[in-house]
Design an enzyme around this catalytic site. Sequence first.
Site, PDB file in Angstrom:
ATOM      1  N   ARG A  72       0.842  -1.212   0.000  1.00  0.00           N
ATOM      2  CA  ARG A  72       0.000   0.000   0.000  1.00  0.00           C
ATOM      3  C   ARG A  72       0.873   1.256   0.000  1.00  0.00           C
ATOM      4  O   ARG A  72       0.576   2.241  -0.659  1.00  0.00           O
ATOM      5  CB  ARG A  72      -0.941   0.013   1.218  1.00  0.00           C
ATOM      6  CG  ARG A  72      -2.109  -0.945   1.079  1.00  0.00           C
ATOM      7  CD  ARG A  72      -3.176  -0.720   2.149  1.00  0.00           C
ATOM      8  NE  ARG A  72      -3.901   0.533   2.002  1.00  0.00           N
ATOM      9  CZ  ARG A  72      -4.996   0.707   1.249  1.00  0.00           C
ATOM     10  NH1 ARG A  72      -5.513  -0.285   0.566  1.00  0.00           N
ATOM     11  NH2 ARG A  72      -5.583   1.893   1.192  1.00  0.00           N
ATOM     12  N   ASP A 106      -2.396   8.088   4.327  1.00  0.00           N
ATOM     13  CA  ASP A 106      -1.504   8.350   3.188  1.00  0.00           C
ATOM     14  C   ASP A 106      -0.813   9.712   3.209  1.00  0.00           C
ATOM     15  O   ASP A 106       0.105   9.961   2.436  1.00  0.00           O
ATOM     16  CB  ASP A 106      -2.265   8.161   1.853  1.00  0.00           C
ATOM     17  CG  ASP A 106      -3.563   8.983   1.772  1.00  0.00           C
ATOM     18  OD1 ASP A 106      -3.590  10.122   2.286  1.00  0.00           O
ATOM     19  OD2 ASP A 106      -4.536   8.481   1.174  1.00  0.00           O
ATOM     20  N   HIS A 121      -6.099   7.747  12.198  1.00  0.00           N
ATOM     21  CA  HIS A 121      -5.657   6.350  12.127  1.00  0.00           C
ATOM     22  C   HIS A 121      -4.140   6.228  11.978  1.00  0.00           C
ATOM     23  O   HIS A 121      -3.645   5.143  11.685  1.00  0.00           O
ATOM     24  CB  HIS A 121      -6.371   5.625  10.975  1.00  0.00           C
ATOM     25  CG  HIS A 121      -7.813   5.301  11.273  1.00  0.00           C
ATOM     26  ND1 HIS A 121      -8.709   4.905  10.312  1.00  0.00           N
ATOM     27  CD2 HIS A 121      -8.505   5.320  12.444  1.00  0.00           C
ATOM     28  CE1 HIS A 121      -9.901   4.691  10.879  1.00  0.00           C
ATOM     29  NE2 HIS A 121      -9.801   4.945  12.164  1.00  0.00           N
ATOM     30  N   CYS A 129       7.573   0.244  17.613  1.00  0.00           N
ATOM     31  CA  CYS A 129       7.872  -1.154  17.935  1.00  0.00           C
ATOM     32  C   CYS A 129       6.743  -1.757  18.758  1.00  0.00           C
ATOM     33  O   CYS A 129       5.991  -1.049  19.425  1.00  0.00           O
ATOM     34  CB  CYS A 129       9.221  -1.305  18.607  1.00  0.00           C
ATOM     35  SG  CYS A 129       9.252  -0.815  20.330  1.00  0.00           S
ATOM     36  N   CYS A 148      13.309  -2.784  16.104  1.00  0.00           N
ATOM     37  CA  CYS A 148      13.561  -1.519  16.797  1.00  0.00           C
ATOM     38  C   CYS A 148      15.047  -1.364  17.125  1.00  0.00           C
ATOM     39  O   CYS A 148      15.671  -2.304  17.634  1.00  0.00           O
ATOM     40  CB  CYS A 148      12.728  -1.514  18.078  1.00  0.00           C
ATOM     41  SG  CYS A 148      12.938  -0.044  19.075  1.00  0.00           S
ATOM     42  N   CYS A 151      15.167  -1.464  21.280  1.00  0.00           N
ATOM     43  CA  CYS A 151      14.887  -2.666  22.097  1.00  0.00           C
ATOM     44  C   CYS A 151      14.810  -3.955  21.281  1.00  0.00           C
ATOM     45  O   CYS A 151      14.511  -5.007  21.842  1.00  0.00           O
ATOM     46  CB  CYS A 151      13.591  -2.453  22.884  1.00  0.00           C
ATOM     47  SG  CYS A 151      12.142  -2.419  21.828  1.00  0.00           S
ATOM     48  N   GLY A 188     -16.237  10.399   1.143  1.00  0.00           N
ATOM     49  CA  GLY A 188     -15.513   9.184   0.741  1.00  0.00           C
ATOM     50  C   GLY A 188     -15.300   8.177   1.848  1.00  0.00           C
ATOM     51  O   GLY A 188     -14.252   7.552   1.898  1.00  0.00           O
ATOM     52  N   SER A 190     -17.262   4.847   3.942  1.00  0.00           N
ATOM     53  CA  SER A 190     -18.433   3.961   3.958  1.00  0.00           C
ATOM     54  C   SER A 190     -19.170   4.067   5.284  1.00  0.00           C
ATOM     55  O   SER A 190     -20.281   3.561   5.405  1.00  0.00           O
ATOM     56  CB  SER A 190     -17.998   2.515   3.700  1.00  0.00           C
ATOM     57  OG  SER A 190     -17.009   2.153   4.628  1.00  0.00           O
TER      58      SER A 190
END
Length: 247
Positions: A72, A106, A121, A129, A148, A151, A188, A190
């Site tokens: 993506r 994006d 989001h 991590c 990471c 760690c 845009g 749903s």
Amino acid sequence: MTLPIDPKLLALFKKDSKVVVLTGAGISAESGIPTFRDAQTGFWADYKPEELASPQGFSKNPKMVYDWYRWRRDIVLKSRPNAGHQAIVDLARLLPNVTVITQDVDGLHTQAGSKNVIEMHGSIHKMKCVGEGHPSEWIDDIASVPTCKICSAMLRPDIVWFGEMLDRSDLNAIESALASSTIFFSIGTSGVVYPAAGFMAEANAYGAATISVNPDRSAQGDARFFLEGKAGDVLPGLVKAIARQLE
Ligand code: OAD
């Protein structure tokens, strides 16, 4: 395409309108980024986003989830903001109080020039991590899931997955934008994934005029106004009409 615009809709827009614009994957569809609930393409057609975009999906098969996001992200890197993103930038030039809340990861709203953007989001350009949540820039590795530097735990996309909580400061900013909004756009999306799916009802309850923009009529939901069509077709004409009415 120029749709006739309801004069009652245009009359809502004043210089001091407080506008909230909620966007989903549909705003980026015309940039070539596949939406989630339209059929996935190619290799990924057999996988459900809900199964890939989850902590359970990642612990079951981290490499597959990481590869899906790499796929993506490669599409995102090749894409550019479209006329829909640009129209939202233009709207904020006309009206000083516009908050963009996006479910998209994006970064195209910011790339287009929108200033007041809440990426609820997360971002496909960042990782963290799975151990302590140490942040990292995106690392591209064909062979294995990167780890990471602090760690050594696996790195995952810094994206809010199904079953995870949104960032508290984002939630607070969203809540205060909704509470003071006079106009709410849903563009845009749903409208099936919460909490975003509940924002229109909240905006209605706060007394905002609600507007949905979508080629699919079933996305009208509780919107007072429905503008049927692609964001890149509908929004530029609408923003021009708003500009004329504000003159
Ligand atoms: P969906 O894939 O569920 O919905 C995309 C919506 O965009 C649909 O209503 C389409 O009709 C509409 N659409 C398609 N092309 C359009 C265009 N050119 N202009 C305007 N609308 C168009 O995507 P979201 O609602 O964003 O979460 O999905 C919500 C969340 O579910 C996503 O953020 C993602 C996903 O799983 C996470 O990754 C955490």
